[in-house]
Structures are given as C-alpha cells and as structure tokens.
Design a protein around this motif. Sequence first.
Motif, PDB file in Angstrom:
ATOM      1  N   TYR A  67      52.913  34.775  47.288  1.00 56.31           N
ATOM      2  CA  TYR A  67      51.582  35.252  47.674  1.00 56.31           C
ATOM      3  C   TYR A  67      51.242  36.390  46.725  1.00 56.31           C
ATOM      4  O   TYR A  67      52.083  37.246  46.448  1.00 56.31           O
ATOM      5  N   ASN A  68      50.030  36.395  46.207  1.00 57.62           N
ATOM      6  CA  ASN A  68      49.589  37.481  45.333  1.00 57.62           C
ATOM      7  C   ASN A  68      48.237  38.002  45.784  1.00 57.62           C
ATOM      8  O   ASN A  68      47.334  37.219  46.115  1.00 57.62           O
ATOM      9  N   LEU A  69      48.119  39.314  45.785  1.00 55.87           N
ATOM     10  CA  LEU A  69      46.834  39.966  45.974  1.00 55.87           C
ATOM     11  C   LEU A  69      46.254  40.171  44.583  1.00 55.87           C
ATOM     12  O   LEU A  69      46.877  40.823  43.735  1.00 55.87           O
ATOM     13  N   LEU A  70      45.085  39.593  44.322  1.00 56.02           N
ATOM     14  CA  LEU A  70      44.420  39.741  43.045  1.00 56.02           C
ATOM     15  C   LEU A  70      43.374  40.844  43.171  1.00 56.02           C
ATOM     16  O   LEU A  70      42.513  40.781  44.045  1.00 56.02           O
ATOM     17  N   ILE A  71      43.495  41.854  42.330  1.00 55.06           N
ATOM     18  CA  ILE A  71      42.542  42.953  42.310  1.00 55.06           C
ATOM     19  C   ILE A  71      41.672  42.742  41.073  1.00 55.06           C
ATOM     20  O   ILE A  71      42.142  42.851  39.940  1.00 55.06           O
ATOM     21  N   ASN A  72      40.410  42.401  41.304  1.00 57.03           N
ATOM     22  CA  ASN A  72      39.494  42.036  40.235  1.00 57.03           C
ATOM     23  C   ASN A  72      38.717  43.255  39.755  1.00 57.03           C
ATOM     24  O   ASN A  72      38.315  44.105  40.553  1.00 57.03           O
ATOM     25  N   ALA A  73      38.469  43.334  38.457  1.00 63.52           N
ATOM     26  CA  ALA A  73      37.734  44.450  37.878  1.00 63.52           C
ATOM     27  C   ALA A  73      36.226  44.278  38.003  1.00 63.52           C
ATOM     28  O   ALA A  73      35.489  45.248  37.911  1.00 63.52           O
ATOM     29  N   ARG A  74      35.764  43.054  38.220  1.00 64.71           N
ATOM     30  CA  ARG A  74      34.330  42.777  38.331  1.00 64.71           C
ATOM     31  C   ARG A  74      34.068  41.945  39.570  1.00 64.71           C
ATOM     32  O   ARG A  74      34.960  41.262  40.059  1.00 64.71           O
ATOM     33  N   THR A  77      30.660  37.240  41.265  1.00 68.48           N
ATOM     34  CA  THR A  77      29.536  36.550  40.623  1.00 68.48           C
ATOM     35  C   THR A  77      29.531  36.721  39.101  1.00 68.48           C
ATOM     36  O   THR A  77      28.725  36.098  38.425  1.00 68.48           O
ATOM     37  N   SER A  78      30.418  37.541  38.557  1.00 72.59           N
ATOM     38  CA  SER A  78      30.478  37.777  37.111  1.00 72.59           C
ATOM     39  C   SER A  78      31.076  36.586  36.384  1.00 72.59           C
ATOM     40  O   SER A  78      31.933  35.883  36.925  1.00 72.59           O
ATOM     41  N   ARG A  79      30.635  36.377  35.143  1.00 75.01           N
ATOM     42  CA  ARG A  79      31.190  35.268  34.365  1.00 75.01           C
ATOM     43  C   ARG A  79      32.625  35.580  33.945  1.00 75.01           C
ATOM     44  O   ARG A  79      33.512  34.771  34.122  1.00 75.01           O
ATOM     45  N   TRP A  80      32.872  36.745  33.351  1.00 70.83           N
ATOM     46  CA  TRP A  80      34.210  37.165  32.945  1.00 70.83           C
ATOM     47  C   TRP A  80      34.757  38.081  34.027  1.00 70.83           C
ATOM     48  O   TRP A  80      34.100  39.033  34.427  1.00 70.83           O
ATOM     49  N   ARG A  81      35.974  37.813  34.473  1.00 70.21           N
ATOM     50  CA  ARG A  81      36.532  38.563  35.587  1.00 70.21           C
ATOM     51  C   ARG A  81      38.014  38.867  35.344  1.00 70.21           C
ATOM     52  O   ARG A  81      38.886  38.087  35.721  1.00 70.21           O
ATOM     53  N   PRO A  82      38.343  40.014  34.729  1.00 69.29           N
ATOM     54  CA  PRO A  82      39.751  40.381  34.559  1.00 69.29           C
ATOM     55  C   PRO A  82      40.367  40.815  35.886  1.00 69.29           C
ATOM     56  O   PRO A  82      39.670  41.319  36.767  1.00 69.29           O
TER      57      PRO A  82
END
Length: 170
Positions: A67-74, A77-82
């Motif tokens: 299981y991973n918690l993904l912490i998104n920078a954007r 709805t953003s096209r690029w999402r690190p």
Amino acid sequence: SMENGWTIGGTVTLDSQKYFSHEFSYDHSFTGLKIGLGVVAGDATTGSVDAAFAFDVADMQTSQVAYNLLINARPKTSRWRPYVAIGPALQLIHLSDAPIKKAPNYFKLGLGNIGLISAAYNFVGTPPLEGGGIFQFGLNYGGGIRDRLTPRWMVRADYRETLTSQPDFW
C-alpha cells in the motif's frame, strides 16, 4: 548472489482527494539465486576444490503486496503531476526448486482446510532450502510523474524501492 529476472504485477490507484492518492499493488518476481562457497586464499587445494563447488542457479520467486500513500505536488486536474510515494509492504520469498512440505496425512480425512492452514503456517517457519519461505515486512518508497493523456488515461514513470531485512536462506 542474485541473478537477473523479471516481474509481473498490477496496481490500483484511488484518486479520491485533491493532493493525496491511495495505491494498492501486487507484484510477483522471478529471479535466480546462486549460492557459492568462498575458498580461503593461499589454500593448497584451491585449484582442485573450485570445480567441486560449482553450484547451479535455483529459481526464486517473490510475491509482494504493498500500500502506498501518494503525495502529489499538483491537483488531480493537472496534466503533469509529480508525486512521492511511501507505505508498508509484505513479501514472501521462496525457492521454486525446493521440495514443498505438505500437511500430514491425517489432515486428508475431513480436515483438509485445517491442513492447508497448518501447511501455510509451517511454510513460513521452514527455511527456504528445506521447502519453506521467508515472510518479511518492508517499507516501500519512491517517486515519479504522471502525464494525463485523456481525462481517463494516464502514463506514468516512477522509481520504487522496498527496504527489508536481508533474507536468511539457511
């Protein structure tokens, strides 16, 4: 030493919040394990002993659930999402060439399910070279970037690693 191999798996990501996602994954790896013995330098028998200790590569399989918690920078709805990912992992390592220990014969008469549970419990307690497996807890971490191609389809590139203790095959 570990030999080259390949992995197959799948991941389901729940993207229910603006900056956080939840990811569940299962991976199954097929690799080779080569066990060798070192010969002491300066030993008079070194030349003749090397051929006596030639080992074949054993097939090793690793199953991992994470299981991973993904912490998104954007936002989603953003096209690029690190993103960065972190979470727990459970893995089972076993040698597919080793003989598997089965439940005792008295479990065959009406107690098959109990025998199956007993065999699974004993599988983890038995060393892999005797037909058992190694069960480990680990920490899965990594990061990557997602590119939204359409509203429902994405492509991503990421790096993941799992930290566990060194497996004890003996």
